[in-house]
Design a protein around this motif. Structure first.
Motif, PDB file in Angstrom:
ATOM      1  N   PRO A  42       0.843  -1.198   0.000  1.00 35.42           N
ATOM      2  CA  PRO A  42       0.000   0.000   0.000  1.00 35.42           C
ATOM      3  C   PRO A  42       0.880   1.250   0.000  1.00 35.42           C
ATOM      4  CG  PRO A  42      -0.697  -1.556   1.698  1.00 35.42           C
ATOM      5  CD  PRO A  42       0.621  -2.041   1.198  1.00 35.42           C
ATOM      6  N   PRO A  43       0.406   2.348  -0.529  1.00 36.32           N
ATOM      7  CA  PRO A  43       1.218   3.569  -0.557  1.00 36.32           C
ATOM      8  C   PRO A  43       1.439   4.132   0.846  1.00 36.32           C
ATOM      9  CG  PRO A  43      -1.013   3.999  -1.361  1.00 36.32           C
ATOM     10  CD  PRO A  43      -0.894   2.516  -1.209  1.00 36.32           C
ATOM     11  N   VAL A  44       2.706   4.372   1.176  1.00 37.39           N
ATOM     12  CA  VAL A  44       3.074   4.998   2.443  1.00 37.39           C
ATOM     13  C   VAL A  44       4.124   6.058   2.140  1.00 37.39           C
ATOM     14  CG1 VAL A  44       2.511   2.991   3.875  1.00 37.39           C
ATOM     15  CG2 VAL A  44       4.821   3.223   2.927  1.00 37.39           C
ATOM     16  N   ALA A  45       4.629   6.715   3.180  1.00 41.25           N
ATOM     17  CA  ALA A  45       5.522   7.856   2.981  1.00 41.25           C
ATOM     18  C   ALA A  45       6.942   7.447   2.622  1.00 41.25           C
ATOM     19  CB  ALA A  45       5.535   8.727   4.229  1.00 41.25           C
ATOM     20  N   GLY A  46       7.305   6.196   2.855  1.00 43.99           N
ATOM     21  CA  GLY A  46       8.655   5.768   2.521  1.00 43.99           C
ATOM     22  C   GLY A  46       8.897   4.336   2.930  1.00 43.99           C
ATOM     23  N   HIS A  47       9.886   3.717   2.297  1.00 48.36           N
ATOM     24  CA  HIS A  47      10.283   2.350   2.586  1.00 48.36           C
ATOM     25  C   HIS A  47      11.773   2.294   2.895  1.00 48.36           C
ATOM     26  CE1 HIS A  47       6.937   0.081   0.124  1.00 48.36           C
ATOM     27  NE2 HIS A  47       6.494   0.564   1.263  1.00 48.36           N
ATOM     28  N   VAL A  48      12.138   1.666   4.003  1.00 49.19           N
ATOM     29  CA  VAL A  48      13.526   1.281   4.259  1.00 49.19           C
ATOM     30  C   VAL A  48      13.631  -0.196   3.921  1.00 49.19           C
ATOM     31  CG1 VAL A  48      15.366   1.060   5.965  1.00 49.19           C
ATOM     32  CG2 VAL A  48      13.779   3.021   6.065  1.00 49.19           C
ATOM     33  N   HIS A  49      14.375  -0.499   2.877  1.00 48.55           N
ATOM     34  CA  HIS A  49      14.528  -1.890   2.449  1.00 48.55           C
ATOM     35  C   HIS A  49      15.697  -2.512   3.193  1.00 48.55           C
ATOM     36  CE1 HIS A  49      15.876  -5.310   0.079  1.00 48.55           C
ATOM     37  NE2 HIS A  49      14.646  -5.372  -0.403  1.00 48.55           N
ATOM     38  N   VAL A  50      15.460  -3.668   3.800  1.00 44.45           N
ATOM     39  CA  VAL A  50      16.483  -4.386   4.555  1.00 44.45           C
ATOM     40  C   VAL A  50      16.831  -5.664   3.798  1.00 44.45           C
ATOM     41  CG1 VAL A  50      17.076  -5.462   6.748  1.00 44.45           C
ATOM     42  CG2 VAL A  50      15.639  -3.411   6.713  1.00 44.45           C
ATOM     43  N   SER A  51      18.114  -5.859   3.553  1.00 44.53           N
ATOM     44  CA  SER A  51      18.564  -6.993   2.752  1.00 44.53           C
ATOM     45  C   SER A  51      18.134  -8.321   3.357  1.00 44.53           C
ATOM     46  CB  SER A  51      20.090  -6.970   2.627  1.00 44.53           C
ATOM     47  OG  SER A  51      20.537  -8.074   1.872  1.00 44.53           O
ATOM     48  N   ALA A  52      17.688  -9.208   2.469  1.00 43.58           N
ATOM     49  CA  ALA A  52      17.297 -10.551   2.909  1.00 43.58           C
ATOM     50  C   ALA A  52      17.918 -11.631   2.032  1.00 43.58           C
ATOM     51  CB  ALA A  52      15.780 -10.694   2.903  1.00 43.58           C
ATOM     52  N   VAL A  53      18.935 -11.286   1.250  1.00 43.92           N
ATOM     53  CA  VAL A  53      19.550 -12.281   0.374  1.00 43.92           C
ATOM     54  C   VAL A  53      20.323 -13.307   1.196  1.00 43.92           C
ATOM     55  CG1 VAL A  53      19.740 -10.707  -1.580  1.00 43.92           C
ATOM     56  CG2 VAL A  53      21.626 -10.879   0.036  1.00 43.92           C
ATOM     57  N   THR A  54      20.336 -14.548   0.726  1.00 44.36           N
ATOM     58  CA  THR A  54      21.097 -15.600   1.401  1.00 44.36           C
ATOM     59  C   THR A  54      22.062 -16.315   0.469  1.00 44.36           C
ATOM     60  OG1 THR A  54      19.200 -17.089   1.069  1.00 44.36           O
ATOM     61  CG2 THR A  54      19.403 -16.027   3.226  1.00 44.36           C
ATOM     62  N   ALA A  55      22.033 -16.017  -0.821  1.00 41.32           N
ATOM     63  CA  ALA A  55      23.027 -16.565  -1.739  1.00 41.32           C
ATOM     64  C   ALA A  55      24.358 -15.845  -1.510  1.00 41.32           C
ATOM     65  CB  ALA A  55      22.581 -16.383  -3.185  1.00 41.32           C
ATOM     66  N   PRO A  56      25.472 -16.554  -1.577  1.00 44.39           N
ATOM     67  CA  PRO A  56      26.776 -15.941  -1.284  1.00 44.39           C
ATOM     68  C   PRO A  56      27.039 -14.701  -2.139  1.00 44.39           C
ATOM     69  CG  PRO A  56      26.991 -18.329  -1.401  1.00 44.39           C
ATOM     70  CD  PRO A  56      25.605 -18.011  -1.856  1.00 44.39           C
ATOM     71  N   ARG A  57      27.349 -13.607  -1.465  1.00 51.25           N
ATOM     72  CA  ARG A  57      27.764 -12.338  -2.061  1.00 51.25           C
ATOM     73  C   ARG A  57      26.720 -11.728  -2.998  1.00 51.25           C
ATOM     74  NH1 ARG A  57      32.170 -10.595  -0.612  1.00 51.25           N
ATOM     75  NH2 ARG A  57      32.363  -9.113  -2.348  1.00 51.25           N
ATOM     76  N   ALA A  58      25.503 -12.184  -2.912  1.00 45.87           N
ATOM     77  CA  ALA A  58      24.450 -11.605  -3.754  1.00 45.87           C
ATOM     78  C   ALA A  58      24.063 -10.205  -3.297  1.00 45.87           C
ATOM     79  CB  ALA A  58      23.212 -12.504  -3.739  1.00 45.87           C
ATOM     80  N   PHE A  59      24.501  -9.799  -2.117  1.00 47.56           N
ATOM     81  CA  PHE A  59      24.085  -8.494  -1.602  1.00 47.56           C
ATOM     82  C   PHE A  59      24.592  -7.339  -2.465  1.00 47.56           C
ATOM     83  CE2 PHE A  59      27.779  -9.991   0.841  1.00 47.56           C
ATOM     84  CZ  PHE A  59      28.699  -8.956   0.666  1.00 47.56           C
ATOM     85  N   LEU A  60      25.714  -7.506  -3.129  1.00 45.03           N
ATOM     86  CA  LEU A  60      26.200  -6.439  -4.003  1.00 45.03           C
ATOM     87  C   LEU A  60      25.282  -6.257  -5.201  1.00 45.03           C
ATOM     88  CD1 LEU A  60      30.018  -7.239  -3.930  1.00 45.03           C
ATOM     89  CD2 LEU A  60      28.803  -5.471  -2.644  1.00 45.03           C
ATOM     90  N   ASP A  61      24.874  -7.367  -5.799  1.00 44.23           N
ATOM     91  CA  ASP A  61      23.921  -7.292  -6.917  1.00 44.23           C
ATOM     92  C   ASP A  61      22.577  -6.756  -6.441  1.00 44.23           C
ATOM     93  OD1 ASP A  61      25.689  -8.278  -8.843  1.00 44.23           O
ATOM     94  OD2 ASP A  61      25.201 -10.354  -8.362  1.00 44.23           O
ATOM     95  N   GLU A  62      22.170  -7.148  -5.235  1.00 44.39           N
ATOM     96  CA  GLU A  62      20.890  -6.677  -4.719  1.00 44.39           C
ATOM     97  C   GLU A  62      20.879  -5.160  -4.579  1.00 44.39           C
ATOM     98  OE1 GLU A  62      17.924  -7.790  -1.054  1.00 44.39           O
ATOM     99  OE2 GLU A  62      19.920  -7.047  -0.539  1.00 44.39           O
ATOM    100  N   THR A  63      21.944  -4.597  -4.022  1.00 44.47           N
ATOM    101  CA  THR A  63      21.985  -3.146  -3.840  1.00 44.47           C
ATOM    102  C   THR A  63      21.912  -2.421  -5.172  1.00 44.47           C
ATOM    103  OG1 THR A  63      23.251  -3.383  -1.796  1.00 44.47           O
ATOM    104  CG2 THR A  63      23.292  -1.234  -2.855  1.00 44.47           C
ATOM    105  N   ARG A  64      22.615  -2.931  -6.182  1.00 41.85           N
ATOM    106  CA  ARG A  64      22.551  -2.311  -7.508  1.00 41.85           C
ATOM    107  C   ARG A  64      21.148  -2.418  -8.094  1.00 41.85           C
ATOM    108  NH1 ARG A  64      27.432  -5.639  -8.039  1.00 41.85           N
ATOM    109  NH2 ARG A  64      29.239  -4.346  -7.503  1.00 41.85           N
ATOM    110  N   TRP A  65      20.508  -3.559  -7.908  1.00 39.98           N
ATOM    111  CA  TRP A  65      19.129  -3.774  -8.383  1.00 39.98           C
ATOM    112  C   TRP A  65      18.174  -2.802  -7.694  1.00 39.98           C
ATOM    113  CZ3 TRP A  65      15.235  -6.510  -5.325  1.00 39.98           C
ATOM    114  CH2 TRP A  65      14.057  -6.808  -6.027  1.00 39.98           C
TER     115      TRP A  65
END
Length: 276
Positions: A42-65
């Motif tokens: 639903p529409p709100v004033a903002g989202h803080v996205h918290v990483s939930a990746v579990t594949a090795p080193r996927a967090f770098l790709d996630e941040t770029r995405w």
């Protein structure tokens, strides 16, 4: 969902397993292992996205995405990434700087594997402080005592206690132990409390069952150091987004208008340095 209260959601997860296979631990949960994107909230004033990746080193790709998505949709408003706690400090620093190429990067959480007593952890917290990056702290009851010494040595680091300290259950003894644990954390002025994840922990969106936990967080940390998160889609196992926000609204009804604005939006904007 409509509300007259501005709401900044400080804990959301987007994922797109149809395109990015970064979440192997979700495969056993078909209700969650599906594409979840900003338009599904639903529409709100903002989202803080918290990483939930579990594949090795996927967090770098996630941040770029996420950063590309932010350019296209305006969401997420802020990004909390992660690191590999088993990596060398030099690699950890490089990974943080790579994620910080996104102007929405605000800090990290480490879901598992971080040893509070390791020298690298103290170095990490000092590095976060130097860059004004946040550490979203996962500290279940069994973890609290082990984190206290390194937190005490890190007065310049900003910590956010995630999921209200991850309650273990609703029995009186469990509640008492949880309260004692988060009271020890609340004694540090550089720790805020993110009231989130209660649906996941307690299996309900009933405001009367959530009330003791929310009110205790507000009591111990104060209204200036608390804010709300949904933890969606994970907390959808316990109810709907609208039911959760309705519960938050009902529980905080006794607060003044100004204090409600703090815990629903203003504190989150300040802590995560959000526009508006």
């Amino acid at each position: 969902m409509t509300t007259d209260l501005e709401f900044v959601d400080t804990q959301v997860h987007y994922w797109q397993p149809s395109a990015n296979d970064w979440y192997p631990t979700l495969r056993s949960r078909p209700a969650l292992y599906r594409d979840i994107l900003p338009g599904d909230f639903p529409p709100v004033a903002g989202h803080v996205h918290v990483s939930a990746v579990t594949a090795p080193r996927a967090f770098l790709d996630e941040t770029r995405w996420l950063d590309r998505m932010r350019h296209d949709t305006g969401l997420p408003t802020a990004i909390v990434g992660t690191i590999d706690p088993a990596a060398s400090f030099e690699m950890i620093e490089a990974d943080l700087l790579a994620q910080a190429e996104s102007p929405a990067f605000r800090g990290i959480r480490v879901f598992s594997g971080l040893d509070p007593a390791a020298d690298t952890t103290l170095e990490l917290f000092r590095l976060l402080a130097e860059h004004d990056w946040i550490f979203d702290l996962i500290a279940r009851l069994a973890d609290v005592a082990s984190y206290l010494p390194v937190i005490e040595k890190s007065p310049g680091t900003t910590f956010v206690l995630e999921h209200a300290g991850w309650p273990d259950g609703e029995e009186p003894g469990q509640f008492r132990q949880w309260r004692e644990g988060i009271a020890r954390l609340a004694a540090f002025e550089n720790i805020d409390c993110k009231i989130s994840g209660l649906g996941m922990a307690l299996g309900t969106m009933d405001p009367q069952r959530l009330r003791p936990w929310v009110e205790t967080c507000l009591e111990l940390f104060g209204v200036d150091r608390c804010f709300f998160g949904s933890n969606f889609p994970v907390d959808s196992v316990a109810g709907t987004y609208a039911e959760l926000i309705t519960a938050y609204r009902e529980i905080t009804a006794p607060l003044s208008e100004g204090d409600r604005h703090k815990v629903f939006a203003a504190n989150a904007r300040r802590r995560y340095r959000l526009p508006g």
